[in-house]
Scaffold this motif. Structure first.
Motif, PDB file in Angstrom:
ATOM      1  N   ASP A  25      32.848  64.597 -31.713  1.00 30.57           N
ATOM      2  CA  ASP A  25      31.624  64.304 -30.971  1.00 30.57           C
ATOM      3  C   ASP A  25      31.010  65.600 -30.444  1.00 30.57           C
ATOM      4  OD1 ASP A  25      29.582  63.179 -29.566  1.00 30.57           O
ATOM      5  OD2 ASP A  25      30.831  61.867 -28.320  1.00 30.57           O
ATOM      6  N   PRO A  26      30.428  66.413 -31.341  1.00 28.05           N
ATOM      7  CA  PRO A  26      29.921  67.724 -30.926  1.00 28.05           C
ATOM      8  C   PRO A  26      28.760  67.652 -29.940  1.00 28.05           C
ATOM      9  CG  PRO A  26      29.274  67.237 -33.190  1.00 28.05           C
ATOM     10  CD  PRO A  26      30.263  66.194 -32.798  1.00 28.05           C
ATOM     11  N   ASP A  27      27.906  66.664 -30.078  1.00 27.74           N
ATOM     12  CA  ASP A  27      26.752  66.561 -29.173  1.00 27.74           C
ATOM     13  C   ASP A  27      27.189  66.341 -27.730  1.00 27.74           C
ATOM     14  OD1 ASP A  27      24.792  66.903 -31.183  1.00 27.74           O
ATOM     15  OD2 ASP A  27      24.996  64.803 -31.771  1.00 27.74           O
ATOM     16  N   THR A  28      28.120  65.401 -27.523  1.00 31.23           N
ATOM     17  CA  THR A  28      28.594  65.118 -26.169  1.00 31.23           C
ATOM     18  C   THR A  28      29.329  66.313 -25.583  1.00 31.23           C
ATOM     19  OG1 THR A  28      28.802  62.758 -26.714  1.00 31.23           O
ATOM     20  CG2 THR A  28      29.997  63.558 -24.783  1.00 31.23           C
ATOM     21  N   LEU A  29      30.157  66.957 -26.399  1.00 31.84           N
ATOM     22  CA  LEU A  29      30.895  68.117 -25.908  1.00 31.84           C
ATOM     23  C   LEU A  29      29.939  69.245 -25.536  1.00 31.84           C
ATOM     24  CD1 LEU A  29      33.539  69.519 -25.284  1.00 31.84           C
ATOM     25  CD2 LEU A  29      33.656  70.241 -27.681  1.00 31.84           C
ATOM     26  N   ALA A  30      28.912  69.467 -26.353  1.00 27.94           N
ATOM     27  CA  ALA A  30      27.932  70.517 -26.058  1.00 27.94           C
ATOM     28  C   ALA A  30      27.260  70.260 -24.718  1.00 27.94           C
ATOM     29  CB  ALA A  30      26.900  70.602 -27.172  1.00 27.94           C
ATOM     30  N   ALA A  31      26.943  69.012 -24.452  1.00 31.12           N
ATOM     31  CA  ALA A  31      26.316  68.678 -23.174  1.00 31.12           C
ATOM     32  C   ALA A  31      27.266  68.955 -22.007  1.00 31.12           C
ATOM     33  CB  ALA A  31      25.887  67.215 -23.182  1.00 31.12           C
ATOM     34  N   ARG A  32      28.554  68.681 -22.205  1.00 31.52           N
ATOM     35  CA  ARG A  32      29.553  68.910 -21.166  1.00 31.52           C
ATOM     36  C   ARG A  32      29.769  70.398 -20.890  1.00 31.52           C
ATOM     37  NH1 ARG A  32      32.240  64.890 -17.990  1.00 31.52           N
ATOM     38  NH2 ARG A  32      31.823  62.893 -19.022  1.00 31.52           N
ATOM     39  N   LEU A  33      29.607  71.229 -21.936  1.00 32.17           N
ATOM     40  CA  LEU A  33      29.881  72.650 -21.804  1.00 32.17           C
ATOM     41  C   LEU A  33      28.687  73.454 -21.315  1.00 32.17           C
ATOM     42  CD1 LEU A  33      31.895  73.267 -25.107  1.00 32.17           C
ATOM     43  CD2 LEU A  33      32.813  72.934 -22.797  1.00 32.17           C
ATOM     44  N   SER A  34      27.505  72.887 -21.392  1.00 33.39           N
ATOM     45  CA  SER A  34      26.294  73.614 -21.023  1.00 33.39           C
ATOM     46  C   SER A  34      26.348  74.076 -19.573  1.00 33.39           C
ATOM     47  CB  SER A  34      25.058  72.730 -21.230  1.00 33.39           C
ATOM     48  OG  SER A  34      24.897  72.424 -22.598  1.00 33.39           O
ATOM     49  N   GLY A  35      25.877  75.301 -19.349  1.00 38.97           N
ATOM     50  CA  GLY A  35      25.860  75.845 -17.998  1.00 38.97           C
ATOM     51  C   GLY A  35      25.422  77.289 -18.021  1.00 38.97           C
ATOM     52  N   PRO A  36      25.303  77.931 -16.879  1.00 39.73           N
ATOM     53  CA  PRO A  36      24.863  79.328 -16.807  1.00 39.73           C
ATOM     54  C   PRO A  36      25.792  80.253 -17.596  1.00 39.73           C
ATOM     55  CG  PRO A  36      24.851  78.304 -14.635  1.00 39.73           C
ATOM     56  CD  PRO A  36      25.541  77.345 -15.550  1.00 39.73           C
ATOM     57  N   GLY A  37      25.186  81.072 -18.445  1.00 43.48           N
ATOM     58  CA  GLY A  37      25.956  82.060 -19.202  1.00 43.48           C
ATOM     59  C   GLY A  37      26.643  81.534 -20.434  1.00 43.48           C
TER      60      GLY A  37
END
Length: 306
Positions: free
Chosen positions: A229-241
């Protein structure tokens, strides 16, 4: 040893080299890096007295190049491998240089053998391939058994065996206590060969540091992640830097995070990971990151699409 202090070169309104100060020490292979147009060749020409500095000084083994009584014994250089009369053989080219510099004929045979040109020694240089021309240029640089060796793009035109040979040659020269200063755009080879780096951009010094430290401090480590589930994981990892790119299918490339953080985030969200691999930054990546704002010629791949 090469010592540059405030070295500057101006061509009309263009400032090609801007106040460079650095030292190239013996016993180490020092890589000289920079984007096209950064001023590397101009700097090397000033070291060898081929261009007069507008300001500053540069010494080789304690003197300006032109003040050495036997310059070929002090400094061997390759700036332009094709600067050989095309009708002259490799042997005759080297012999002429040897005879005008008090170097024995046996040394000519020695360097021809060292660079692998013994079998082509009597062939006209104008019929040489690019790689053979590079070997002749390196033979010329080594002719006087110099304490300092300066090579500008010595790997051009060489095959895999030739590149490996140059790598071992440079390491061997440094191990003998010589000063070795080499410019190249082949970052993978510089990573394997150079222990120290001098990096310039727009004629200015932007790094003077050990290769390992340069990669560690300037490069960005990335993590390769495969997940269902790359889309969900990408959303979870998003953040500054944190920068995330989708490499197609189930794969993400993440910079600005670690394997531990990514694993914990995936576990908290109940996301299955198929792969979680840390990839160390490369010299090429570190170089591109550092010189991003110093690139004079920048291509636009979209401009060639129909």
């Amino acid at each position: 040893m090469i010592e540059a202090r405030g070295l500057t070169k101006r061509y009309g309104d263009r400032l090609a080299v801007d106040g460079l100060t650095f030292t190239v020490r013996p016993g180490t292979v020092t890589g000289f890096l920079g984007p096209n147009g950064a001023g590397k060749s101009t700097t090397m020409r000033m070291i060898l007295g081929l261009d007069r500095p507008t300001g500053g000084t540069v010494l080789v083994n304690g003197k300006p190049y032109h003040r050495h009584v036997a310059p070929l014994r002090e400094v061997g250089a390759l700036l332009e491998a094709r600067s050989v009369h095309p009708g002259r053989s490799a042997f005759r080219h080297l012999l002429a240089l040897a005879q005008t510099n008090g170097i024995s004929r046996t040394r000519v045979d020695d360097v021809l053998e060292a660079v692998g040109l013994t079998g082509a020694a009597r062939r006209r240089a104008g019929r040489f391939s690019l790689g053979m021309g590079q070997r002749l240029g390196i033979a010329t640089a080594l002719l006087g058994d110099p304490r300092t060796v300066i090579l500008d793009e010595p790997l051009n035109g060489l095959d895999t065996e030739g590149i490996r040979w140059v790598r071992e040659l440079l390491r061997g020269l440094a191990a003998e206590g010589r000063t070795v200063f080499v410019s190249s755009h082949l970052m993978n080879e510089m990573a394997l060969t150079a222990e120290h780096l001098i990096v310039i951009g727009n004629g200015r010094l932007i790094a003077d540091v050990g290769t390992a430290e340069f990669v560690r401090t300037r490069g960005r480590n990335v993590v390769r992640v495969r997940t269902v589930d790359p889309d969900t994981l990408a959303a979870r990892l998003s953040g500054p830097g944190v920068e995330i790119s989708f490499d197609g299918g189930e794969t993400l490339t993440v910079s600005g995070s670690t394997t531990d953080r990514i694993g914990l985030a995936a576990g908290a969200a109940g996301i299955t990971l198929l792969e979680l691999t840390a990839q160390q930054a490369s010299l090429e990546e570190a170089f591109i990151e550092l010189t991003r704002d110093a690139v004079e010629y920048r291509a636009n791949p979209a401009g060639v699409s129909s």
